[in-house]
Design a protein around this motif. Structure first.
Motif, PDB file in Angstrom:
ATOM      1  N   THR A   1      -6.910  -0.368 -23.810  1.00  0.00           N
ATOM      2  CA  THR A   1      -7.590  -0.871 -22.629  1.00  0.00           C
ATOM      3  C   THR A   1      -6.559  -1.130 -21.537  1.00  0.00           C
ATOM      4  N   ALA A   2      -7.037  -1.413 -20.358  1.00  0.00           N
ATOM      5  CA  ALA A   2      -6.128  -1.657 -19.230  1.00  0.00           C
ATOM      6  C   ALA A   2      -5.146  -2.795 -19.504  1.00  0.00           C
ATOM      7  N   PRO A   3      -5.589  -3.938 -20.076  1.00  0.00           N
ATOM      8  CA  PRO A   3      -4.622  -4.995 -20.370  1.00  0.00           C
ATOM      9  C   PRO A   3      -3.494  -4.512 -21.283  1.00  0.00           C
ATOM     10  N   VAL A   4      -3.807  -3.644 -22.233  1.00  0.00           N
ATOM     11  CA  VAL A   4      -2.773  -3.124 -23.129  1.00  0.00           C
ATOM     12  C   VAL A   4      -1.747  -2.308 -22.334  1.00  0.00           C
ATOM     13  N   LEU A   5      -2.263  -1.546 -21.376  1.00  0.00           N
ATOM     14  CA  LEU A   5      -1.365  -0.762 -20.522  1.00  0.00           C
ATOM     15  C   LEU A   5      -0.386  -1.676 -19.782  1.00  0.00           C
ATOM     16  N   ILE A   6      -0.951  -2.713 -19.170  1.00  0.00           N
ATOM     17  CA  ILE A   6      -0.115  -3.612 -18.374  1.00  0.00           C
ATOM     18  C   ILE A   6       0.941  -4.269 -19.251  1.00  0.00           C
TER      19      ILE A   6
ATOM     20  N   TRP B   1       0.824  -1.230   0.000  1.00  0.00           N
ATOM     21  CA  TRP B   1       0.000   0.000   0.000  1.00  0.00           C
ATOM     22  C   TRP B   1       0.848   1.265   0.000  1.00  0.00           C
ATOM     23  N   ASP B   2       1.954   1.223   0.761  1.00  0.00           N
ATOM     24  CA  ASP B   2       2.825   2.407   0.823  1.00  0.00           C
ATOM     25  C   ASP B   2       3.293   2.802  -0.556  1.00  0.00           C
ATOM     26  N   LYS B   3       3.764   1.776  -1.272  1.00  0.00           N
ATOM     27  CA  LYS B   3       4.270   2.037  -2.625  1.00  0.00           C
ATOM     28  C   LYS B   3       3.162   2.568  -3.519  1.00  0.00           C
ATOM     29  N   ILE B   4       1.989   1.937  -3.419  1.00  0.00           N
ATOM     30  CA  ILE B   4       0.874   2.356  -4.280  1.00  0.00           C
ATOM     31  C   ILE B   4       0.549   3.815  -4.030  1.00  0.00           C
ATOM     32  N   SER B   5       0.438   4.157  -2.737  1.00  0.00           N
ATOM     33  CA  SER B   5       0.039   5.541  -2.462  1.00  0.00           C
ATOM     34  C   SER B   5       1.137   6.510  -2.867  1.00  0.00           C
ATOM     35  N   ALA B   6       2.386   6.059  -2.768  1.00  0.00           N
ATOM     36  CA  ALA B   6       3.464   6.977  -3.111  1.00  0.00           C
ATOM     37  C   ALA B   6       3.653   7.089  -4.625  1.00  0.00           C
ATOM     38  N   GLU B   7       3.723   5.935  -5.292  1.00  0.00           N
ATOM     39  CA  GLU B   7       4.137   5.960  -6.689  1.00  0.00           C
ATOM     40  C   GLU B   7       2.981   6.119  -7.675  1.00  0.00           C
TER      41      GLU B   7
ATOM     42  N   SER C   1       1.255  -1.663 -12.425  1.00  0.00           N
ATOM     43  CA  SER C   1       0.618  -2.866 -12.981  1.00  0.00           C
ATOM     44  C   SER C   1      -0.185  -3.578 -11.903  1.00  0.00           C
ATOM     45  N   ALA C   2       0.435  -3.705 -10.727  1.00  0.00           N
ATOM     46  CA  ALA C   2      -0.249  -4.379  -9.640  1.00  0.00           C
ATOM     47  C   ALA C   2      -1.554  -3.662  -9.312  1.00  0.00           C
ATOM     48  N   PHE C   3      -1.467  -2.349  -9.198  1.00  0.00           N
ATOM     49  CA  PHE C   3      -2.643  -1.561  -8.831  1.00  0.00           C
ATOM     50  C   PHE C   3      -3.743  -1.720  -9.896  1.00  0.00           C
ATOM     51  N   THR C   4      -3.342  -1.624 -11.163  1.00  0.00           N
ATOM     52  CA  THR C   4      -4.323  -1.761 -12.248  1.00  0.00           C
ATOM     53  C   THR C   4      -4.950  -3.158 -12.224  1.00  0.00           C
ATOM     54  N   SER C   5      -4.102  -4.161 -12.010  1.00  0.00           N
ATOM     55  CA  SER C   5      -4.631  -5.529 -11.949  1.00  0.00           C
ATOM     56  C   SER C   5      -5.657  -5.663 -10.835  1.00  0.00           C
ATOM     57  N   VAL C   6      -5.298  -5.122  -9.655  1.00  0.00           N
ATOM     58  CA  VAL C   6      -6.225  -5.192  -8.528  1.00  0.00           C
ATOM     59  C   VAL C   6      -7.554  -4.543  -8.892  1.00  0.00           C
TER      60      VAL C   6
END
Lengths: 366, 560, 369
Positions: free
Chosen positions: B239-244, B48-54, B265-270
């Motif tokens: 689409t999101a898969p293309v982004l990932i 979560w720390d990374k997600i909120s930061a990056e 990528s992790a955040f988008t996947s979630v």
């Protein structure tokens, strides 16, 4: 109004002939059964009357109008299915009022009709139940109510009792007849059960391989069947083959050397014939010997049927005859190997020409 | 030695062994399919720390992600609706129609199912968006479609439509047609009977059709990338898969931004997983609870609409849709290629060795996946169909669907995280990429075989099994001699579907291992290099070989 | 040693009790039918015996040995289904030899058995046909042959004739008994058709709501039904309610609704003034035109007349308001009796059976669904 006439109706599926040259008139208010083995075309005829199939040839008249081209929903007939087919997602009331609703009748009239018909069927208390909460017999009563609510005066019943227990079947068939007669309907009832047909019909139409074999009242088809198939299919019969022999004013059939059976029917000498005698028309003799059709025999098999006892008795020439006698008539219950004298009245002997295609094909049930 | 034999048999049929065997099947499902597929969700807490930061701190990143996700869901929603509207009359026609060519129509519908989606998407995009395609008839200098969204919609409809039709028609087949006939003898016109009786009974089919169609659209990566590339749109419109998939490439190249892209990528996947699950649950509830207006009728109007002309119009339009929106675009690639050949285009751009390698890799993966999943999916199917797991059966039945619903790219990413995170990671192994791809393909194709086979087995009257048992067959013999032969067509259909799905997958492959080259990945590369003609050849070869293999499988299933 | 026994068996499905404390013994070579309405637990008993389900309580025993835990393939019992359940992907020969094949018997033995059993059902000429090419009657014969090949000495049949045409059913049921008796096989045959049960059984077990109502020879059940339910279910019965007005030796004088009295046999524990129910088989009710007087003569009007072939059935509305059915042999029928005729029904005292009035009412006892 709804007399039904079928004139020269034929129907084939792919290359298989289901119904051929079917001609019949059904009077207003009659309860008619189509009786025959599986695959004899009885249901196909019913479906043609309902408009679910169109005949290939021939005409069907319902009342004064030719039915050709009229879709089933406009024929105003009630149709009851063997597998009942209540709509599983609607309760009894929903099912019963389906017809009026799809015709957009006023709700108040629909409700009134529904209560009337449910009361007639004895289902008022179950109007809120879903089909799966009802027993088979109740389901079929609901299905009959559903078929009748829109005021159909012709009721078509496609083996309506076949999916039910034997005991329920026997009770419901009387109910059906009562409802039909009370509402003054014309009914066509398809069945393979001869007992059911005998019990409820005004007229029985016996069918075989897409054709009518004979038409008659229950008494007629049981007591004086016009052909071998009917004699075998309705009730049980002993069949014997033989040749007619001349005997002056007596008519006799020689079954085997020296074994002759007298009949009241006139038979031309030399003809190859088949005779039929119903087991219950053979009487167990108790001393008062008659002069004709008396045989001595030995009991091969005894079965208790309830009110009746059924014997298989071997007489001369190793002929085996089935005999049914009322249970109450015995002081001591007979045993296998007991000796017995049997006789039957010449007037009870039914006589037929030997069938061209042989007996086996005439007696085939499938 | 009858004694030992008996003891062994007793052991095999003992309750203890049965429990052990069932637990193993369930354990496999959890460990190799369910947990890896959704492992990324745990990242929401641990990272979560990374997600909120990056990510959350980066406004531009947020808008990229939200755009991608919006496009994905808008696209999948639109595609599902089109599939349903066009698919329902077709399903009807296939099931209730009486006409001579029904069997051929049936096969035609199946045809796009066996074409790998990236090849199919490429073909469809060529048809709609290049001057030589649909626009050819109008002498237009540009393609007929220039909007990337509409193009994507057309591409996705082409490959998801057969899934919708198949599902709807399978479920329609289970509804006794005599209910409709009963309705008609009660005075309902054909349309009224369908609307008031068949449709309400049909909800289950609509739910599964929607899930399948939606799931397929939201997962697809290869076809989407190809279409975007052909219409000349930037990947940002994707689409999101293309982004990932795009990020994955950047991650592999390393650099200072790699960490950030992993988090993104992790955040988008979630987000994709959660949204897909929530949305489809909602759809399921809405369809199940939605009251159709079955009380109201319009006898005259509905009777008119039941007429011959409307029926004819309906059948004709669904056939035209099939041909114009699915079949011609799907096989346009042949025209494109042979026209190119006639014009003397050279095949200089193709690197034969690389291409053959990719083909080999693709078919190897597809074969391994098919074999493994047949072995492990069929016991699961039996377990579900015959309710052998007691109270666990019901939840299992629902959980099986999850890998089918979540986008395969997100699944791949999640699975990659799971396996590289465990025990020092698989990445230390020599063939790590290959192994990861196989694991990912196993996970997302698993539901296809379990679903198909379990519904086939529950259709087999259990009395056949009982008859065989009382005749002296042990459970294994019952499977070999009775269940397997009776369910064989469905088992083969499931195998074919798995094989084709694995062969056509791009997103999951790229998400676990961007360096690995399977044929769909290779085709994407060719298109990105603008080597369209060579790409077309590659597609045709892929289609050809997969067609031959699938026909072989089909023959296997029909033969003795 | 009994061939088959159930000891205090209970079986529940979820909250529903399918069998409630059922015990019985069946001897070697007996042909026993289990008779009862849908949902009475008939099929559950068969499944317990076949090993397809296990009882919650109690014991299933074959030859005195507990077999509760034995799985179906180890029990060596044959099971015949209502819908035949021939394996559709196997031909007749493969179906019939399935059992020996699964047991890994020698080819020669298997072939001999297959041939023998197909000859027994007269269908060897159809050995290469597939089930869907055969008529219903043929399919059931093949199913029978298939069940016989492994040589099991116990045969379980779940409404084996239920899917066939009525007329064919009658013909096949005799064939069935002859076959099983000839091979010395112990048979348990489930049916809801009392006529079928009556004609073929050595013993009938009447089941109702998971409990055994009565076990006995057909004649015993017909003549001395132990409960109102059995009296109604096995052959039909007329039921008349009344109050005991006098007890004399082994007979009762019973007052009916409008003060009329009849004389019937006594019942254990009969008390003066008690409400009782009289059961009468329609075959034992005589009917005469006009008014005749005597013991057990009651006047009424013919409401319905139906021709049943062997019998004619009259439904007579009595003065008491009860409806009574009388079955008269067609051969002996008085031709002059028609609907609407005033007539007198009568019965012999010792042919009536008397029951205490059931606490839930007679109607409830007569429910057959």
């Amino acid at each position: 109004m709804p007399e039904v006439s079928l004139v020269g109706v034929s129907k084939s599926f792919d290359s298989i002939i289901a119904v051929e040259d079917f001609t019949l008139k059904i009077e207003d208010g009659e309860y008619v059964t189509f009786l025959g083995p599986s695959g004899c075309g009885k249901t196909t005829v019913l479906k043609m009357v309902a408009g679910l199939h169109e005949p290939d040839r021939g005409e069907i008249w319902i009342g004064k109008n030719p039915a050709r081209g009229i879709p089933p929903e406009d024929r105003n007939v009630g149709y009851v299915f063997q597998n009942i087919l209540l709509f599983p997602h609607m309760d009894v009331l929903g099912n019963v009022t389906y017809g009026p609703r799809v015709k957009d009748w006023p709700p108040q009239k629909t409700t009134e009709l529904a209560h009337e018909i449910l009361a007639l069927a004895g289902l008022s208390a179950r109007s809120k139940s879903l089909p799966k909460e009802l027993s088979g017999g109740m389901q079929q009563k609901a299905a009959v109510s559903r078929a009748l609510i829109s005021g159909a005066s012709l009721l078509l019943l496609d083996e309506p009792l076949a999916a039910l227990d034997a005991k329920v079947r026997a009770e419901l068939r009387n109910e059906l007849k009562r409802i039909v007669k009370e509402l003054g309907l014309t009914a066509i009832h398809v069945t393979h059960d001869q007992e059911e047909a005998l019990a409820i019909s005004d007229k029985i139409v016996v069918m075989k391989k897409g054709r009518i074999v004979e038409v008659g009242t229950p008494e007629e088809v049981y007591l004086n069947p016009k052909n071998i198939f009917t004699a075998n299919f309705i009730g049980e019969a002993n069949f014997l083959e033989g040749k007619a022999v001349s005997g002056g004013d007596k008519w006799e059939i020689e079954i085997a050397r020296g074994l002759k059976i007298a009949t009241c029917n006139e038979v031309p000498a030399g003809d190859r014939l088949v005779i039929a005698v119903r087991p219950e028309h053979i009487v167990i003799d108790k001393g008062q010997r008659k002069e004709r059709n008396v045989f001595d025999g030995k009991i091969e098999d005894v079965r208790f049927l309830g009110g009746l006892v059924r014997f298989e008795i071997k007489i001369e020439n190793n002929l085996l005859l089935a005999v049914k006698a009322p249970f109450a008539s015995f002081e001591k219950f007979p045993q296998i190997d007991d000796q017995m004298t049997i006789s039957f009245d010449p007037s009870r002997v039914l006589v037929y020409k030997y069938p061209e295609r042989g007996m086996a094909s005439e007696l085939a049930l499938e | 030695m009858p004694g030992t034999n008996n003891a062994f048999r007793r052991f095999l049929t003992s309750r203890w062994f049965r429990r052990f065997w069932y637990s193993m099947i369930i354990l496999f499902f959890l460990l190799f399919v369910l947990i890896p597929s959704t492992f990324v969700l745990s990242h929401l807490i641990s990272g979560w720390d990374k997600i909120s930061a990056e990510v959350l701190g980066d406004g531009q990143m947020i808008s990229t992600i939200s755009n991608g996700i919006m496009t994905s869901f808008k696209l999948a929603g639109a595609v599902t609706i089109i599939d349903f509207i066009a698919g329902l009359p077709m399903a009807w026609l296939l099931n209730r129609g009486h006409f001579k060519g029904r069997r051929y129509l049936d096969t035609l519908i199946d045809l796009p199912l066996v074409v790998p989606t990236s090849a199919l998407g490429f073909s469809v995009a060529l048809f709609w968006a290049t001057p030589g395609g649909f626009a050819f008839f109008f002498n237009s200098p540009t393609g007929a479609i220039t909007s990337s969204f509409i193009l994507l919609m057309l591409v996705h409809v082409a490959f998801s439509y057969p899934y919708m039709v198949r599902t709807l028609s399978a479920s329609l087949e289970e509804i006794d047609i005599t209910y409709e006939i009963a309705g008609r003898t009660l005075g309902a016109s054909p349309l009224t009977a369908i609307r008031t009786i068949t449709l309400p009974l049909f909800r289950g089919g609509i739910v599964s059709g929607t899930i399948l169609s939606f799931g397929r659209s939201i997962s697809e990566t290869g076809a989407t990338v190809l279409a975007l590339s052909i219409v000349g749109a930037s990947q940002a419109d994707g689409t999101a898969p293309v982004l990932i998939a795009g990020w994955r490439k950047l991650i592999n190249e390393g650099g200072s931004m790699a960490e950030k892209y992993i988090t993104a990528s992790a955040f988008t996947s979630v987000l994709l997983i959660i949204l897909a699950l929530v949305l489809l649950t909602l759809v399921m509830i809405i369809i199940k609870k939605f009251k159709l207006p079955i009380k109201k009728v319009w006898p005259a109007q509905e009777k008119m609409l039941s007429g011959r002309i409307f029926k004819y119009l309906r059948d004709a339009s669904s056939n035209i849709f099939l041909i114009l929106a699915v079949l011609i675009p799907a096989f346009f690639i042949f025209i494109f290629f042979f026209r190119g050949l006639a014009q003397g285009n050279s095949l200089a751009g193709i690197d034969l060795a690389g291409f053959l390698n990719s083909l080999f890799a693709s078919f190897l993966i597809a074969s391994i996946v098919t074999v493994v999943n047949m072995g492990l999916g069929i016991p699961m199917a039996i377990l579900i169909a015959r309710k052998k797991a007691g109270t666990v059966t019901q939840p299992l039945d629902v959980l099986i669907n999850i890998p089918m619903i979540i986008p395969s790219t997100a699944l791949g990413f999640s699975l990659g995280l799971f396996w590289s995170g465990i025990g020092g990671g698989l990445s230390s192994l020599a063939n790590a990429d290959f192994l990861l791809i196989v694991l990912a393909h196993i996970a997302f194709t698993y539901p296809f075989i379990v679903r198909t086979v379990s519904s086939a087995i529950s259709d087999i009257d259990i009395s056949f099994e009982e008859a065989a048992r009382t005749l002296g067959a042990n459970p294994l013999q019952v499977f070999r001699k009775i269940i397997f032969p009776l369910a064989k067509p469905s088992i083969m259909a499931g195998a074919i579907m798995m094989f084709a799905r694995s062969l056509g997958e791009t997103g999951a492959t790229l998400a676990v291992a961007s360096t690995a080259v399977t044929t769909p990945v290779y085709i994407v590369k060719l298109v990105n290099e603008n080597a369209l003609f060579e790409a077309a050849l590659a597609c045709i070869i892929l289609i050809g070989i997969s067609y031959i293999i699938l026909m072989g499988l089909r023959r296997l299933s029909s033969g003795k | 040693m009994h061939e088959i026994s159930l000891h205090n068996v209970k079986k529940r499905y979820g909250t529903i009790t399918a069998l409630d404390d059922v015990s019985f013994d069946i001897e070697k070579g007996e042909y026993v039918t289990i008779l009862g309405p849908t949902g009475s637990g008939k099929t559950t008993i068969l499944k317990l015996l076949a090993g397809l389900i296990e009882p919650n309580e109690g014991e299933v025993r074959f030859k005195g040995r507990r077999v509760n835990e034995l799985c179906p393939e180890e029990r060596d019992v044959g099971l015949v289904f209502q819908n035949f359940m021939l394996f559709p992907h196997l031909n007749v020969w493969e179906n019939v030899t399935f059992g020996p094949h699964m047991r890994g018997w020698a080819r020669e033995k298997t072939d001999k058995l297959g041939r023998q059993m197909l000859d027994l059902v007269h269908l060897f000429n159809r050995a290469l046909s597939y089930p869907n090419e055969l008529s219903g009657g043929m399919q059931q014969r093949i199913a029978l042959a298939r069940t016989l090949t492994p040589g099991s000495k116990i045969m379980l049949m779940d409404e084996p004739l239920g899917a066939l045409d009525a007329r064919l059913r009658v013909e096949l049921r005799y064939e069935l008994v002859r076959l099983m008796k000839g091979l010395g096989i112990t048979t348990i045959h489930v049916t809801h058709d009392q006529e079928e049960a009556m004609t073929i059984s050595d013993k009938i077990m009447v089941l109702r709501r998971g409990k055994i109502e009565q076990i006995g020879a057909p004649m015993e059940l017909f003549l001395r039904p132990r409960s109102i339910f059995v009296a109604n279910f096995v052959g039909e019965s007329n039921f008349i309610e009344g109050i005991i007005s006098e007890i004399k030796d082994s007979f009762l004088k019973v007052e009916l609704k409008d003060g009329l009295t009849v004389v019937v046999p006594s019942v254990d524990g009969a008390a003066l003034g008690e409400r009782i129910v009289i059961a009468l088989k329609p075959e034992n009710v005589s009917i005469q035109k006009g008014v005749t007087k005597g013991i057990n003569h009651i006047q009424g009007v013919i409401e319905r007349r139906s021709f049943l072939g062997t019998f004619v059935k009259y439904s007579v509305r009595l003065e008491t308001g009860d409806l009574i059915n009388s079955k008269v042999l067609t051969l002996q029928k008085d031709k002059t009796l028609e609907m609407g005729d005033k007539s007198t029904v009568s019965f012999r005292s010792n042919e009536a059976v008397v029951y205490h009035h059931p606490k839930d009412g007679v109607r409830r006892e007569l429910e057959v669904e």
